[in-house]
Design an enzyme around this catalytic site. Structure first.
Site, PDB file in Angstrom:
ATOM      1  N   ASP A 127       0.854  -1.185   0.000  1.00  0.00           N
ATOM      2  CA  ASP A 127       0.000   0.000   0.000  1.00  0.00           C
ATOM      3  C   ASP A 127       0.891   1.236   0.000  1.00  0.00           C
ATOM      4  OD1 ASP A 127      -2.428  -1.388   0.082  1.00  0.00           O
ATOM      5  OD2 ASP A 127      -2.417  -1.491   2.265  1.00  0.00           O
ATOM      6  N   ASP A 146      -6.951  -1.324  -4.596  1.00  0.00           N
ATOM      7  CA  ASP A 146      -8.012  -0.968  -3.652  1.00  0.00           C
ATOM      8  C   ASP A 146      -8.961   0.073  -4.243  1.00  0.00           C
ATOM      9  OD1 ASP A 146      -6.785  -2.658  -1.794  1.00  0.00           O
ATOM     10  OD2 ASP A 146      -5.674  -1.024  -0.855  1.00  0.00           O
TER      11      ASP A 146
END
Length: 156
Positions: free
Chosen positions: A114, A128
């Site tokens: 991330d 995402d």
């Protein structure tokens, strides 16, 4: 919207996601953060062993199995989605691309990379974004589009 176009959209999501993650991994160390807009938006390299908000940490096999089940069900049921439900088809292709992008990470390392960090929300990635956008498209379609009634179809 033909299935080939939707497959292409999923592949584009995977390619962009994996490319962005590779750039972050090549140029940063885990935990490193680079301000883009100070205290508003940073690029922060995080290895996430869980799902959104870090829930179900270290459940690698669970996430891989769920992703493959979702992919299989999407492919199986895709042909039953009316052709004019383009937004739902688009949403599902975004979901598939995002799921594949994160599964690649989980299979390779057990973590998801991330890096988008808005400081008021957990750090996330391109996959995402695709998943959330895809879910939004599907929910919008389910709430605001009318599905053909089986009884109406049989009376025509």
């Amino acid at each position: 919207m033909p299935i080939l176009l939707l497959g292409t959209i999923a592949v584009v999501v995977v390619v962009i996601d994996q490319w962005a993650k590779q750039v972050v991994q090549t140029h940063m160390l885990p935990g490193m953060s680079l301000p883009v807009l100070d205290n508003i938006f940073h690029i922060t390299y995080v290895l996430n062993p869980g799902a959104a908000f870090g829930i179900l940490e270290n459940q690698r096999i669970f996430f891989i199995v769920i992703a493959f089940l979702m992919l299989a069900l999407t492919v199986y049921f895709f042909k039953h989605i009316p052709e004019n439900f383009r937004l739902m088809r688009l949403g599902l292709s975004l979901l598939v691309g995002g799921a594949i992008g994160n599964v690649i990470d989980r299979v390779q390392t057990g973590y998801v990379v991330d890096f988008f960090d808005f400081r008021i929300w957990p750090v996330f990635n391109v996959a995402d974004v695709a998943i959330v956008t895809g879910v939004g498209c599907v929910i919008y379609t389910l709430v605001f589009m009318s599905f053909p009634n089986e009884n109406q179809e049989n009376t025509r």
